[in-house]
Each structure stands twice: as structure tokens, then as C-alpha cells.
Design a protein around this motif. Structure first.
Motif, short mmCIF file in Angstrom:
data_model
loop_
_atom_site.label_atom_id
_atom_site.label_comp_id
_atom_site.label_asym_id
_atom_site.label_seq_id
_atom_site.Cartn_x
_atom_site.Cartn_y
_atom_site.Cartn_z
N ARG A 162 0.84 -1.21 0.00
CA ARG A 162 0.00 0.00 0.00
C ARG A 162 0.87 1.25 0.00
O ARG A 162 0.57 2.22 -0.70
N ASP A 163 1.95 1.24 0.78
CA ASP A 163 2.87 2.38 0.79
C ASP A 163 3.51 2.57 -0.58
O ASP A 163 3.62 3.69 -1.09
N GLY A 164 3.96 1.46 -1.17
CA GLY A 164 4.59 1.55 -2.49
C GLY A 164 3.62 2.03 -3.55
O GLY A 164 3.99 2.82 -4.43
N ALA A 165 2.37 1.55 -3.48
CA ALA A 165 1.37 1.98 -4.46
C ALA A 165 1.08 3.47 -4.33
O ALA A 165 0.96 4.19 -5.34
N ALA A 166 0.98 3.95 -3.09
CA ALA A 166 0.73 5.38 -2.88
C ALA A 166 1.90 6.22 -3.38
O ALA A 166 1.69 7.28 -3.99
N LEU A 167 3.13 5.75 -3.16
CA LEU A 167 4.30 6.48 -3.62
C LEU A 167 4.35 6.54 -5.15
O LEU A 167 4.58 7.61 -5.74
N LEU A 168 4.11 5.41 -5.80
CA LEU A 168 4.14 5.38 -7.27
C LEU A 168 3.02 6.21 -7.87
O LEU A 168 3.21 6.93 -8.86
N LYS A 169 1.85 6.14 -7.26
CA LYS A 169 0.71 6.89 -7.77
C LYS A 169 0.97 8.40 -7.71
O LYS A 169 0.57 9.15 -8.61
#
Length: 330
Positions: free
Chosen positions: A132-139
Motif C-alpha cells: 500500500r505504501d509503495g502503491a501510494a508512492l508510485l501513484k
């Protein structure tokens, strides 16, 4: 000659608290302000020089040693019937989370953290960032802009610390969006065909049963009223014709819908790479960093340091003068 006593409320009344200061301001010549500012700046020139230099050196250090950020861009043409779907995926946190998981992007997204703690993804050190953290960062690093309001041309960009990684992730992202839309279209079309074929078989079975037993559809009431055999055959023939016409129209509609969904599946398989998104300009490594902008950072540091230094100079003059002022008459 005796010394005159200071008159309260005048410039000579230095022992009165604050009153002499206000009287001095009231009797000041406006032209003297420029000279006073010049004198203050002259007296505090060392402070101003040191503070400005420190700020400038700090900005220079940041501009040349901060981690640079690069932007990679791709130009795609989105199909008119898939525009809303593609936009929805590029805004969906669930899609980005699935993308990060499938492509195993967490080590790339947190490369600095991995360098500091090599065993973080194996459970060592502090807790590793989640999907979830990685997805938020990439988004947050992905931006979408449309060339024209009613145009299907869309520019997708990604900011990253490594230009090659930025281009690679962005190209994979576009491919994944196209794949997800294509997979959903195939699943939907296959489900529709299965249902339509079932309805078609049902129509055929009803028609065959009706033709095999036309008497089942004849009216018992008509038979009870001694309707002649000739009239009954005419009624049966008319019913057959109506049934054939209705059945033919409905059958034609079912067949058309089956063909339409079959064409969707065929297109998804033959045009897999361009089913929803057609890439006109693939992402490539862009070696021109977008942050930090060295000239802007250094200029901002110099100007900020100069303003801060002047503020500190006047503040020191004010507070130092205020502390020494009551003792000037002793």
C-alpha cells in the motif's frame, strides 16, 4: 553657568521610559531615514555578509548534492470506448497496488532504504514498506495530462531518481493498463456469448417442440365449438408463420450479439498490444533532471539569505539600542 534640567517629554528627557523615543520619532526629518538605514547596514555589514554567505552556500550544497529527479514521458492514444476505463485505472489505488506486487517494484521504489538496510525485505531491521505504501508512492509520481480536451491523445509521465528506471516502469505501467482492460473485455465477452448461446438453444428447442406438436398450441375452445378441420389447419398455419417470424427476429438479434462479442474477443487476441492504448511515443530515459533546478535554488538561497540577514541586522539594532537607551543619561 548652571545646567538646565531636562524638560519631561523632550529629546533631552532620556530617563523617562519610552517617551524620549516617541518624541524623537515625531521630530525626525523624513530624509534622515535613508541615512539611518545606510548607517545600520554599514554597521552590520559583517553580519549581513556572513548570513547571506551561509544561506548561499547551503543552497549550493543542496543544489549539487541533493538526489536529482528525472521525468520520463510517453504519448498514447486511448480508444474512445475505453477512455473512461483507462482513466479509472490510472487513478485506482487497487490497480497500482496490484501493479507494484506483480512487477516487484518495492525494492526499486525504496532503493535508498534498501541501501541503508540491505536485509529489510527479509524481515531484518525496521519494518519494510508495505504494498500500500509503495502503491501510494508510485501513484503520486505518475501524472496524466490530455493533449486536447476532446482528443484521445494522453501524455503520461513518471518522476523518478533514475531516468532508466523511470522509463522502464512507465512503459510497463502502460502495458499493464492495456492488459487489464483487454482481460476484462475478454471475460465479459465470453460470459455474454455463453448466455446468448444458451438463450439461442432455448429458442431453438421451443420452436422444434412447437413444430413437432402444433396441436399443443391449438385452442381447446375452438375445437369444442365444432370448428371445421379446414379452419383449424388455417389457424395452425398462421400460428406457425407468426412463430417463425418472431423466432427468426429474436434469433437474428441473438446471433448479432454473439458475433459482436466474438469480434471483441478476436480483436483482443489479434490486437493485444493496442487493444485499449496505442503507444505513439514510448518512454525513454531522459537525462535532464527536473529537480532540483540549480540556478533557481542558488538564487533563492541568496535572496532568502539577504532578506534574513537584513532582518537580523535591524532586529539587533533595535534590541541593542533599546537596552542601552535608558543608560545614556547617566
Amino acid at each position: 553657568m548652571s545646567e538646565e534640567a531636562p524638560v519631561p517629554g523632550t529629546l533631552h528627557d532620556t530617563k523617562s521610559t519610552g517617551v524620549g523615543c516617541f518624541s524623537k520619532v515625531a521630530n525626525r526629518n523624513p530624509g534622515d531615514s535613508i541615512f539611518e538605514v545606510r548607517d545600520i547596514l554599514s554597521r552590520e555589514r559583517r553580519l549581513i555578509a556572513v548570513v547571506t554567505l551561509l544561506f548561499t552556500l547551503g543552497s549550493v550544497f543542496y543544489a549539487f548534492f541533493a538526489t536529482p529527479v528525472y521525468r520520463s514521458t510517453t504519448l498514447v492514444d486511448v480508444s474512445a470506448d475505453k477512455d473512461r476505463q483507462a482513466s479509472a485505472f490510472l487513478q485506482s489505488h487497487a490497480f497500482f497496488e496490484d501493479f507494484v506486487r506483480r512487477e516487484e517494484l518495492l525494492p526499486l521504489l525504496y532503493a535508498d532504504l534498501q541501501r541503508r538496510e540491505p536485509g529489510i525485505w527479509k524481515g531484518g531491521g525496521k519494518q519494510a514498506p508495505s504494498l500500500r505504501d509503495g502503491a501510494a508512492l508510485l501513484k503520486r509520481r505518475v501524472a496524466v495530462s490530455r493533449k486536447k480536451k476532446n482528443s484521445g491523445l494522453v501524455r503520461v509521465s513518471l518522476e523518478f531518481e533514475d531516468p532508466s528506471v523511470a522509463a522502464d516502469i512507465l512503459n510497463r505501467l502502460v502495458v499493464r493498463v492495456n492488459e487489464v482492460i483487454r482481460e476484462e473485455a475478454v471475460v465479459k465477452a465470453t460470459r455474454n456469448i455463453s448466455y446468448l448461446e444458451e438463450q439461442l438453444r432455448l429458442q431453438d428447442s421451443l420452436l422444434v417442440a412447437w413444430l413437432a406438436s402444433p396441436a399443443m398450441l391449438s385452442s381447446d375452445d375452438l375445437l369444442k365449438k365444432d370448428v371445421t378441420e379446414e379452419m383449424q389447419r388455417g389457424i395452425d398455419h398462421l400460428q406457425v408463420q407468426m412463430m417463425l417470424v418472431d423466432g427468426s427476429l429474436e434469433r437474428r438479434q441473438l446471433i448479432d450479439m454473439i458475433q459482436k462479442n466474438s469480434r471483441t474477443i478476436m480483436r483482443a487476441r489479434t490486437e493485444a498490444d493496442e487493444f485499449a492504448l496505442k503507444v505513439y511515443d514510448p518512454a525513454s530515459p531522459n537525462e535532464k533532471e527536473i529537480r532540483p533546478e540549480k540556478k533557481s535554488v542558488i538564487l533563492l538561497g541568496f535572496v532568502g539569505g539577504l532578506f534574513t540577514a537584513v532582518f537580523l541586522a535591524f532586529s539587533r539594532e533595535f534590541f541593542v539600542g533599546k537596552k542601552s537607551f535608558p543608560d545614556s543619561g547617566t
